[in-house]
Design a protein around this motif. Structure first.
Motif, PDB file in Angstrom:
ATOM      1  N   MET A   1     -26.923  41.666  67.937  1.00 13.12           N
ATOM      2  CA  MET A   1     -26.026  42.595  68.599  1.00 13.12           C
ATOM      3  C   MET A   1     -26.860  43.368  69.441  1.00 13.12           C
ATOM      4  O   MET A   1     -26.650  44.015  70.414  1.00 13.12           O
ATOM      5  CB  MET A   1     -25.515  43.494  67.414  1.00 13.12           C
ATOM      6  CG  MET A   1     -24.559  42.407  66.541  1.00 13.12           C
ATOM      7  SD  MET A   1     -23.860  43.023  64.929  1.00 13.12           S
ATOM      8  CE  MET A   1     -22.800  44.555  65.659  1.00 13.12           C
ATOM      9  N   VAL A   2     -28.117  43.567  69.175  1.00 10.59           N
ATOM     10  CA  VAL A   2     -28.902  44.520  69.975  1.00 10.59           C
ATOM     11  C   VAL A   2     -29.196  43.623  71.449  1.00 10.59           C
ATOM     12  O   VAL A   2     -29.038  44.567  72.420  1.00 10.59           O
ATOM     13  CB  VAL A   2     -30.359  44.759  69.155  1.00 10.59           C
ATOM     14  CG1 VAL A   2     -31.456  45.455  70.248  1.00 10.59           C
ATOM     15  CG2 VAL A   2     -30.303  45.814  68.120  1.00 10.59           C
TER      16      VAL A   2
ATOM     17  N   ASP B   1     -17.627  42.987  62.634  1.00 10.66           N
ATOM     18  CA  ASP B   1     -16.814  41.866  62.549  1.00 10.66           C
ATOM     19  C   ASP B   1     -16.663  41.144  64.009  1.00 10.66           C
ATOM     20  O   ASP B   1     -16.292  39.962  63.830  1.00 10.66           O
ATOM     21  CB  ASP B   1     -15.427  42.549  62.279  1.00 10.66           C
ATOM     22  CG  ASP B   1     -15.109  43.795  63.365  1.00 10.66           C
ATOM     23  OD1 ASP B   1     -16.059  44.261  64.002  1.00 10.66           O
ATOM     24  OD2 ASP B   1     -13.809  43.917  63.762  1.00 10.66           O
ATOM     25  N   ASP B   2     -17.164  41.812  64.892  1.00 11.81           N
ATOM     26  CA  ASP B   2     -17.355  40.931  66.233  1.00 11.81           C
ATOM     27  C   ASP B   2     -18.234  39.782  65.775  1.00 11.81           C
ATOM     28  O   ASP B   2     -17.817  38.690  66.793  1.00 11.81           O
ATOM     29  CB  ASP B   2     -17.988  41.802  67.449  1.00 11.81           C
ATOM     30  CG  ASP B   2     -17.021  43.021  67.712  1.00 11.81           C
ATOM     31  OD1 ASP B   2     -16.202  43.208  67.056  1.00 11.81           O
ATOM     32  OD2 ASP B   2     -17.374  43.809  68.472  1.00 11.81           O
TER      33      ASP B   2
ATOM     34  N   LEU C   1      -7.622  36.633  64.558  1.00 17.07           N
ATOM     35  CA  LEU C   1      -7.155  37.740  64.452  1.00 17.07           C
ATOM     36  C   LEU C   1      -8.291  38.681  64.680  1.00 17.07           C
ATOM     37  O   LEU C   1      -8.057  39.658  65.180  1.00 17.07           O
ATOM     38  CB  LEU C   1      -6.722  37.995  63.053  1.00 17.07           C
ATOM     39  CG  LEU C   1      -5.347  37.186  62.616  1.00 17.07           C
ATOM     40  CD1 LEU C   1      -5.045  37.578  61.291  1.00 17.07           C
ATOM     41  CD2 LEU C   1      -4.290  37.632  63.760  1.00 17.07           C
ATOM     42  N   VAL C   2      -9.749  38.179  64.454  1.00 11.09           N
ATOM     43  CA  VAL C   2     -10.744  39.203  64.471  1.00 11.09           C
ATOM     44  C   VAL C   2     -10.820  39.281  66.194  1.00 11.09           C
ATOM     45  O   VAL C   2     -11.314  40.224  66.565  1.00 11.09           O
ATOM     46  CB  VAL C   2     -11.975  38.641  63.885  1.00 11.09           C
ATOM     47  CG1 VAL C   2     -13.172  39.427  64.227  1.00 11.09           C
ATOM     48  CG2 VAL C   2     -11.974  38.647  62.231  1.00 11.09           C
TER      49      VAL C   2
ATOM     50  N   GLY D   1     -15.080  45.239  77.509  1.00 14.53           N
ATOM     51  CA  GLY D   1     -14.714  43.884  77.574  1.00 14.53           C
ATOM     52  C   GLY D   1     -15.956  43.237  77.405  1.00 14.53           C
ATOM     53  O   GLY D   1     -16.076  42.014  76.674  1.00 14.53           O
ATOM     54  N   ILE D   2     -16.806  43.381  78.446  1.00 13.42           N
ATOM     55  CA  ILE D   2     -18.028  42.777  78.498  1.00 13.42           C
ATOM     56  C   ILE D   2     -18.943  42.969  77.146  1.00 13.42           C
ATOM     57  O   ILE D   2     -19.278  41.962  76.604  1.00 13.42           O
ATOM     58  CB  ILE D   2     -18.944  42.992  79.613  1.00 13.42           C
ATOM     59  CG1 ILE D   2     -18.171  42.628  81.110  1.00 13.42           C
ATOM     60  CG2 ILE D   2     -20.290  42.821  79.590  1.00 13.42           C
ATOM     61  CD1 ILE D   2     -18.785  43.258  82.378  1.00 13.42           C
ATOM     62  N   PHE D   3     -19.021  43.920  76.675  1.00 12.01           N
ATOM     63  CA  PHE D   3     -19.733  44.294  75.475  1.00 12.01           C
ATOM     64  C   PHE D   3     -19.115  43.403  74.222  1.00 12.01           C
ATOM     65  O   PHE D   3     -19.891  42.983  73.569  1.00 12.01           O
ATOM     66  CB  PHE D   3     -19.482  45.801  75.152  1.00 12.01           C
ATOM     67  CG  PHE D   3     -20.019  46.150  73.847  1.00 12.01           C
ATOM     68  CD1 PHE D   3     -21.413  46.250  73.476  1.00 12.01           C
ATOM     69  CD2 PHE D   3     -19.429  46.503  72.784  1.00 12.01           C
ATOM     70  CE1 PHE D   3     -22.191  46.659  72.381  1.00 12.01           C
ATOM     71  CE2 PHE D   3     -19.883  46.503  71.427  1.00 12.01           C
ATOM     72  CZ  PHE D   3     -21.301  46.725  71.340  1.00 12.01           C
ATOM     73  N   GLN D   4     -17.800  43.568  74.104  1.00 12.29           N
ATOM     74  CA  GLN D   4     -17.133  42.757  72.974  1.00 12.29           C
ATOM     75  C   GLN D   4     -17.316  41.296  73.040  1.00 12.29           C
ATOM     76  O   GLN D   4     -17.798  40.618  72.283  1.00 12.29           O
ATOM     77  CB  GLN D   4     -15.576  43.045  73.173  1.00 12.29           C
ATOM     78  CG  GLN D   4     -15.121  44.476  73.045  1.00 12.29           C
ATOM     79  CD  GLN D   4     -15.349  45.032  71.360  1.00 12.29           C
ATOM     80  OE1 GLN D   4     -15.688  44.214  70.559  1.00 12.29           O
ATOM     81  NE2 GLN D   4     -15.501  46.287  71.153  1.00 12.29           N
TER      82      GLN D   4
END
Length: 232
Positions: A162-163, A194-195, A219-220, A117-120
């Protein structure tokens, strides 16, 4: 008589290229590499967990979406997606998706869900926050304010964000660097792009504005919540 034994000790890692979990269970039940990088599961989640995570993600996205629709006095499908809207909807979806997965799964899977969850959340927000300054800088630079440079700058902002998000998630989830870090190579980045889709809305590319990205962002983000909730 003494018997000498040897054992390998974990060497702390400084980069972002590994996974959150290291346990002597089945490494991954997925045979497709794309799904491997996308879900990071070590066993197949049961249907109750999947359904609960999906429902939590959808509800978590829907509630803030309705709030912003009422505040902007528009149809929910026509909500303008700025940074606060994207962060609010993604936060709600990921929190409720994770909580729903925790409520329906084994206790041993609580930590992996929280970590995912933290990563997302970070993977959805860090690229988002990095895009406005990059876009503004390039628009104000005569040498960089052209389509090729803006495309390259956008790609650099997305993947760089993202990195950074993966590195920050590793530091939050494992501050003492006991476990191997989560990898984020190009396959992982592409599988999770997509995140960071919301960041493209802020690039102000004419062809991006013509695509129906904003209506599908809830939705994403609901999908991000599902992926956190079903993670093990």
């Amino acid at each position: 008589m003494f018997i000498q034994t040897t054992s390998k000790s974990y060497q702390p890692k400084t980069n972002v290229f590994s996974t959150f979990r290291n346990e002597p269970r089945i490494r991954n039940y997925y045979s497709c590499s794309t799904r491997t990088y996308r879900y990071h599961n070590v066993e197949k989640p049961n249907n109750n967990v999947k359904i609960a995570s999906a429902a939590g993600g959808l509800l978590g996205a829907f509630l803030p979406l309705m709030y912003f629709a009422r505040k902007q006095k528009v149809n929910p499908f026509k909500v303008h997606m700025g940074i606060k809207e994207m962060m609010g909807i993604s936060s709600g979806a990921i929190v409720l998706g994770t909580a729903s997965g925790i409520a329906t799964d084994k206790k041993r899977n609580v930590r992996p869900k929280i970590k995912e969850g933290i990563f997302q959340f970070l993977n959805a927000t860090i690229p988002l926050l990095s895009m406005p300054p990059i876009t503004e800088y390039m628009q104000n630079s005569p040498k960089l304010n052209n389509i090729p440079c803006r495309i390259l700058g956008t790609a650099a902002g997305l993947f760089g964000g993202m990195v950074v998000a993966a590195d920050l998630a590793n530091r939050i989830n494992d501050p003492k660097d006991i476990e191997p870090d989560r990898k984020l190579n190009y396959k992982d980045a592409l599988a999770n792009i997509d995140d960071a889709l919301g960041a493209l809305v802020l690039t102000k590319f004419p062809f991006i504005n013509k695509l129906p990205i904003e209506p599908i962002l809830p939705l994403v983000y609901a999908w991000c919540g599902y992926r956190a909730g079903q993670n093990n």
